[in-house]
Enzyme design. Structure first.
Site, short mmCIF file in Angstrom:
data_model
loop_
_atom_site.label_atom_id
_atom_site.label_comp_id
_atom_site.label_asym_id
_atom_site.label_seq_id
_atom_site.Cartn_x
_atom_site.Cartn_y
_atom_site.Cartn_z
N ASP A 12 0.93 -1.01 -0.01
CA ASP A 12 -0.01 -0.27 -0.02
C ASP A 12 0.84 1.32 0.06
O ASP A 12 1.53 1.56 1.02
CB ASP A 12 -0.99 -0.09 1.07
N TYR A 228 0.77 -0.04 14.92
CA TYR A 228 -0.18 -0.08 14.04
C TYR A 228 0.20 1.00 12.50
O TYR A 228 0.29 1.96 12.84
CB TYR A 228 -1.52 0.22 14.26
N LYS A 231 -2.88 -2.53 7.45
CA LYS A 231 -3.18 -3.98 7.73
C LYS A 231 -2.32 -4.77 6.77
O LYS A 231 -1.85 -4.22 5.52
CB LYS A 231 -4.74 -4.36 7.61
P1 13P Z 1 -5.13 -0.37 5.08
O1 13P Z 1 -4.79 -1.22 5.76
O2 13P Z 1 -5.81 -1.13 3.69
O3 13P Z 1 -4.41 0.51 4.56
O4 13P Z 1 -6.47 0.21 5.56
C1 13P Z 1 -6.25 0.84 6.96
C2 13P Z 1 -7.51 1.28 7.62
O5 13P Z 1 -7.43 2.33 8.57
C3 13P Z 1 -8.77 1.10 7.03
O6 13P Z 1 -9.87 1.66 8.04
MG MG Z 2 -4.23 2.22 3.08
MG MG Z 3 -5.06 -2.15 2.13
#
Ligand code: 13P
Ligand code: MG
Ligand code: MG
Ligand code: 13P
Length: 365
Positions: A12, A228, A231
């Site tokens: 990402d 964090y 994800k």
């Molecule tokens: P991603 O991990 O896909 O970037 O999403 C993060 C997020 O905070 C979604 O609510």
């Molecule tokens: Mg993201």
């Molecule tokens: Mg993502």
């Protein structure tokens, strides 16, 4: 016969809008980079795509797995795309690039990686799964179903090529160790561990003769960064037909939208929805979590395809059920089991709030 390596490396590097998709200019930048790598004879073929806000590089080459040259190509492509994302002020530009400089292998640096090397069969169908708003263990249940559950995979019972079963490689990502289980002999032992997908992950599946059948990305961003940052949004490659499950047997597990972690702020459980690429744009509460599957036939390293495998009304009921489950989970709001349990929340922004309240606690006498 020449060996070929199939590498799927993803990151990402900036979302459009918010965390919901990848902007076209990032895809174009990645295509330009990989096109140049084909001309330089570094890779044989490539396909660039996206699932949600994750940019996906699918590449074939002759350099084997963990090749520093291929990993550098992916890293530099992500860096170039991050520059494009910064220019457009896309959301979370460079989100998954956790290191300042490339150090030989993208593992442990943020991007997710699934790679396998094999000798092409007379016909080589492969299926590439990519997910958004979920975590690396999300493939445990479907891989179990594909390779070990006769109620899913008829071939385990009726095909002489598969009747011996498979071997699972399971990683313990907290202790950084691994173990192998043979199925069906050790089914129950396997399930002791992979039923806890936050820690134990199916890294790979092999035939009993040692031929690679499936490989997944097991990078856990929170464990790499210690906090964090987004994800894992994992990927998984599965070979199909012949000694492996048929295409339809590989897809069948996704008719049951299993519950995965990673929805909204990476902090909620929700059902995994199988969708065509044009619906891989999670927006409701930043979800529900999505999975797409692209099918290719590989011919001399050429990626013939893709076919968008979940673009099939056969998955409509799974999607509908997903929305029913999503509604029910959402009604729990900030309560478990919609919200992740406390130990998983340690890797979110919640500890900062708890810190602020630390002084408010009094002993119960
Ligand atoms: P991603 O991990 O896909 O970037 O999403 C993060 C997020 O905070 C979604 O609510
Ligand atoms: Mg993201
Ligand atoms: Mg993502
Ligand atoms: P094989 O052709 O790989 O044996 O698989 C049969 C099949 O496609 C059943 O769906």
């Amino acid at each position: 016969m020449d060996r070929i390596t199939l590498s799927v490396i993803k990151a990402d590097v900036g979302g459009f809008v918010g965390h919901s998709s990848v902007y076209d200019e990032l895809i174009e930048e990645a295509e330009d980079r990989l096109e140049a790598a084909v001309k330089d004879d570094l890779i044989v073929d490539f396909h660039v795509t996206a699932c949600g806000d994750d940019l996906q590089l699918v590449m074939t080459h002759r350099k084997g797995v963990d090749s520093p040259e291929i990993h550098r190509l992916a890293w530099e492509t992500f860096e170039a795309c991050t520059d494009v994302a910064r220019g457009l002020k896309l959301y979370g530009a460079g989100q998954d690039l956790l290191a300042d400089a490339f150090a030989g292998n993208v593992k442990g640096m943020g991007p997710g990686v699934a790679e396998m090397e094999f000798t092409e069969r007379p016909s080589e169908p492969v299926l590439i799964f990519m997910a958004d708003k979920t975590s690396a263990g999300a493939w445990n249940l479907p891989l179990y179903r594909m390779f070990a559950d006769p109620f899913n995979t008829a071939g385990l019972v009726i095909s002489p090529a598969m009747h011996d079963g498979f071997r699972f490689e399971v990683h313990d990502v907290k202790e950084n160790r691994r173990v192998f289980f043979d199925t069906p002999e050790e089914l129950y032992d396997l399930l002791v561990f992979i039923g806890a997908p936050g820690r134990y992950m199916v890294k790979a599946v092999y035939t009993k003769k040692g031929e690679i059948a499936a490989v997944s990305s097991t990078q856990r961003l929170a464990l790499i960064a210690g906090r964090y940052v987004g994800k894992d949004d994992p990927v998984c490659i599965v070979r199909s037909q012949g000694d492996f499950p048929a295409v339809g047997e590989v897809l069948e597990p996704f008719t049951m939208p299993h519950i995965v972690e990673g929805w909204m702020r990476g902090s909620h459980y929700g059902p995994l929805m199988p969708v065509p690429l044009y619906h891989a744009t999670p927006s409701r509460f930043d979800g529900p979590p999505r999975v797409v599957c692209l099918g290719f036939q590989i011919a001399g390293g050429r990626l013939v395809g893709p076919r968008d495998m979940f673009d099939d009304p056969g998955f409509d009921e799974a999607r509908r059920l997903c929305n029913v489950i999503a509604d029910h989970f959402r009604r729990h709001g900030p309560f478990e089991p919609h919200r992740l349990p406390m130990e998983e929340m340690e890797y979110t922004t919640l500890p900062q709030v708890m810190e602020r309240l630390a002084g408010r606690w009094e002993a119960i006498l």
